[in-house]
Enzyme design. Structure first.
Site, mmCIF file in Angstrom:
data_model
loop_
_atom_site.group_PDB
_atom_site.id
_atom_site.type_symbol
_atom_site.label_atom_id
_atom_site.label_comp_id
_atom_site.label_asym_id
_atom_site.label_seq_id
_atom_site.Cartn_x
_atom_site.Cartn_y
_atom_site.Cartn_z
ATOM 1 N N ASP A 131 0.859 -1.179 0.000
ATOM 2 C CA ASP A 131 0.000 0.000 0.000
ATOM 3 C C ASP A 131 0.908 1.245 0.000
ATOM 4 O OD1 ASP A 131 -2.165 1.680 0.018
ATOM 5 O OD2 ASP A 131 -3.252 0.592 1.564
HETATM 6 C C1 BGC Z 1 -5.129 3.120 0.149
HETATM 7 C C2 BGC Z 1 -5.257 2.119 -0.969
HETATM 8 C C3 BGC Z 1 -5.136 2.819 -2.300
HETATM 9 C C4 BGC Z 1 -3.815 3.552 -2.346
HETATM 10 C C5 BGC Z 1 -3.554 4.235 -3.680
HETATM 11 C C6 BGC Z 1 -3.898 3.988 -0.010
HETATM 12 O O1 BGC Z 1 -3.866 5.011 0.929
HETATM 13 O O2 BGC Z 1 -5.095 2.430 1.392
HETATM 14 O O3 BGC Z 1 -6.487 1.447 -0.866
HETATM 15 O O4 BGC Z 1 -5.243 1.894 -3.340
HETATM 16 O O5 BGC Z 1 -3.803 4.510 -1.315
HETATM 17 O O6 BGC Z 1 -4.391 5.305 -3.885
#
Ligand code: BGC
Length: 750
Positions: free
Chosen positions: A292
């Site tokens: 993530d």
């Molecule tokens: C979120 C993810 C997301 C990623 C990219 C993160 O903060 O937890 O679910 O895909 O950002 O935007």
């Protein structure tokens, strides 16, 4: 998955209840959206050819080029296009326009080996045309709708140059304080499996690779606080939290995103038990794992790495192949190999997984796109029609004393003068909610405008007074709103959560109507006029005693671009509501979690006996149970009959039941089958949803339906993650919610 799904195929795994409507409904919709060139290229890949091409590429790559494939770079002010041309970037995110995507992809094509980029975005529920979010779609109990919305979303995204979405979110969640619950499919693992599968299939059919996130147990954050640690027993993890991920992998998901949080004391970003033992060894997943956002670097905050180089090595060796946005793989992995802290084979294996996905997706064969600017095309008539139809099916009617549907001739007495109250009613933006991708919030109609358009045909008039803005900070406008309400036959109050209170980072300690909205609602109810509350919210809202004084209650969720029209369709009775709750609705936040599938207790609830399972100051039951939702007609479920009373472990339970529309309007009911094993070597849930069917019947019509459950689905996981179906007696309960009370029984035999 090795020997896994046929790309693009409708693979309905044999272990999941086969529901006939899936195919029928998908086929009915697909002709409007013929397979794109990209999706066709994708379908033609052959396993052996893919592996050969991967190995040929790897043989030509330097260590730094392999590390480059593991670098997912964000589009921010320090983004350096030379990094792409030099082969140091495997994927990008946060590019948002077709022109800039074409430019960055062209830069990758001009690199020494010309390996195309993964171009990712959070396309969760549409690119420009917004569909309802995951939890709302789950309320339709119709996975074919999720498949359709995902396919439409993918087509919008692929046309602009995106090829990868960070979706679907497969996290099971039982705690509505957690703001991200709206992205997933609620508290039930069967809904989680079916909707995760449907979304993966839909995105892939439209040409987008998918990411199952957030692996794993992210929805169990303590206190509902986003990013907080989770403690989940192995049985709970294997029985409940993991099956949606597994279903997504079986459906062909190319990637999995590791979660931000710590699971049972180990950060998910450096968790070999999750990422290697379960995902790769047990499930044979051969796609890639992406971290993530910045999570590799956050291993230092977790206390799981002393510095950035160690964080990079720990994440990679645990099984994270691609580093999202932290740039630590790019900076440290090459040196770690050269210094002997990491084997080159580990880097090669991670690069192999990324390249395998790129080749399978047909990225090398996709035509280069070009665009004169970064404009995003608006919704079309087709995407709007899909969004409206899906939003209609997600709306849940929770209470109706007879005021709905609105309009002359439909109710007695007719509600000819309708007062619409609430700042949210005026705003198309209020209907979008979080994760709007590249939405233009002005694409849709507000609830107020949609109702005004419809009211005339119903012989009704609409008056409006905001009362207060969505944030509802002061009561200055309450007087005018009450005055407007007093002059009406019926009041529609549109209240709920502003976007900032939901989604990522949107944890709440209270579940009440925010700001001054509860006071506005109380004053509207005190006018004595019938009040229909339309909730625009991401989660169950704690309403308190006022709920018993409402004439109607509709859960609208964040219904998206066509949400205003869909709500008007339901309010005026053009479409009968058919949604059911995918989560138990607590009376108060203190009951959380209040999921329907809890384990039995030795102290069975007894209101007269203090020393039984109960609260001294609140009911034990939720306000509205899981699976509950009303419509504009009445249904009767009767005559349940188990066709297979003695069920071999390799057989399939068959249960027949009669459904009759006893009312005077057409409608749809979702017949639900819950199962409990009475005695086994471990304590089993009081009931578990095992099958359901959505059936449309005209007034007076009656039909016998057959629900089927493979016996294999009746088992549980042991602590070590192995699975067993134990012979024994089961109770099968059929009904229109998780309170289903028509009981029969059957036996699973050796
Ligand atoms: C979120 C993810 C997301 C990623 C990219 C993160 O903060 O937890 O679910 O895909 O950002 O935007």
């Amino acid at each position: 998955m090795k020997g896994g799904p046929v790309y693009g195929g409708m693979r309905i795994a044999d272990r999941v209840p086969v529901v006939s409507w899936i195919l029928a409904s998908v086929l009915a919709w697909l002709p409007a959206f013929p397979p794109s060139v990209e999706a066709r290229a994708w379908q033609s890949t052959d396993g052996a050819v893919v592996e050969r091409r991967v190995e040929e590429l790897l043989a030509r790559m330097t260590l730094d080029e392999k590390v480059g494939q593991l670098n997912l770079a964000p589009n921010n002010p320090s983004f350096d296009m030379r990094e792409v041309t030099e082969g140091h970037v495997g994927g990008v995110l946060a590019f948002t326009g077709p022109r800039s995507i074409a430019q960055v992809q062209a830069a990758a094509r001009s690199s020494r080996l010309g390996i195309p980029l993964l171009v990712g975005l959070d396309v969760l529920r549409g690119l420009r045309t917004m569909f309802p979010l995951g939890l709302a779609e789950a309320a339709s109990f119709d996975p074919t709708l999720a498949r359709l919305s995902s396919e439409v979303a993918a087509r919008e995204a692929v046309a602009l140059g995106f090829n990868w979405t960070f979706a679907p979110m497969a996290d099971l969640a039982r705690d509505p304080r957690w703001g991200r619950m709206i992205e997933g499919f609620g508290e039930d693992p069967l809904l989680g499996r079916l909707f995760t599968r449907a979304r993966v299939e839909g995105f892939r059919a439209g040409g987008l690779a998918t990411t199952l996130k957030h692996f794993a147990g992210y929805g169990a954050a303590q206190g509902g606080r986003d990013y907080d640690a989770a403690e989940i027993s192995n049985r709970d993890l294997f029985d409940n939290y993991l099956p949606p991920f597994r279903a997504g992998i079986e459906a062909g998901a190319e990637s999995v995103m590791s979660a931000f949080h710590t699971l049972n004391g180990v950060p998910a970003t450096a968790n070999p038990a999750l990422l290697t033992t379960i995902l790769r060894e047990r499930w044979r997943f051969d796609g890639f794992v992406v971290s993530d956002w910045d999570a590799v670097s956050q291993l230092m905050d977790h206390g799981a790495a002393a510095g950035p180089a160690e964080a990079a090595v720990n994440a990679l060796t645990a099984g994270v192949d691609m580093d999202m946005s932290a740039l630590l793989y790019r900076k440290h992995l090459g040196a770690a190999v050269r210094d002997g802290h990491l084997s080159e084979a580990a880097v090669t294996e991670a690069a192999r997984r990324v390249l395998r996905a790129k080749i399978r997706m047909g990225l090398f064969e996709r035509p280069s796109l070009s665009a004169a600017n970064d404009a995003v095309p608006p919704p079309t008539a087709e995407t709007r029609a899909a969004a409206r139809r899906i939003a209609q099916d997600t709306i849940v009617l929770l209470r109706n004393t007879g005021v709905l549907p609105l309009g002359a001739g439909l109710t007695e007495p007719p509600s000819r003068r309708i007062a619409v109250i609430g700042g949210m009613a005026q705003s198309p933006k209020a209907l979008i909610g979080p994760h709007g991708a590249l939405v233009d919030e002005e694409d849709g109609l507000s609830v107020l405008d949609a109702m005004r358009r419809r009211a005339e045909r119903a012989g009704a008039s609409v008056a409006f007074s905001a009362g207060c803005a969505a944030e509802c900070a002061d009561e200055g406008g309450f007087g005018a709103a009450i005055e407007t309400a007093r002059n009406a036959d019926a009041i529609v109050a549109v209240l709920g959560e502003p976007e900032g209170m939901t989604g990522e980072g949107g944890s709440r300690a209270y579940l009440t109507l925010p700001y001054r909205q509860a006071e506005l609602l109380r004053r509207l109810v005190e006018t004595g006029k019938p009040v229909v509350l339309v909730l625009i919210a991401s989660r169950p809202i704690e309403l308190g005693p006022v709920v018993d004084r409402l004439a109607g209650l509709l859960m609208g969720w964040f219904p998206g671009t066509e949400g205003g029209n869909a709500l008007a369709d339901i309010l005026f009775g053009d479409v009968a509501p058919s949604g059911k709750l995918p989560i138990s609705w607590p009376r108060t936040v203190g009951q959380v979690p209040v999921n329907y599938d809890r384990l039995p207790t030795g102290r069975t609830p007894d209101a007269e006996n203090r020393y039984t399972l109960r609260y001294v100051d609140e009911e034990l039951t939720p306000l509205f149970p899981f699976g509950f939702g009303l419509t504009y007609t009445d249904f009767k479920i009767s005559d349940p009959e188990v066709v297979t009373p003695r069920l071999p472990r390799d057989g399939s339970l068959e249960l027949r039941v009669r459904l009759t529309n006893t009312g005077s309007r057409p409608g749809r009911e979702i017949v639900q089958l819950y199962v409990r094993q009475l005695v086994s070597s471990v304590s089993r849930p009081l009931r578990r949803l095992k099958a359901f069917e959505k059936v449309a019947l005209g007034p007076g019509e009656s039909r016998v339906i057959t629900l089927r459950v493979p016996a294999h689905d009746l088992g549980f996981h042991r602590e070590d993650g192995s699975y067993t179906v134990e012979p024994g007696r089961f109770v099968a309960s059929v009904g229109a919610s998780s309170l289903a009370s028509l009981n029969t029984s059957f036996e699973v035999v050796e």
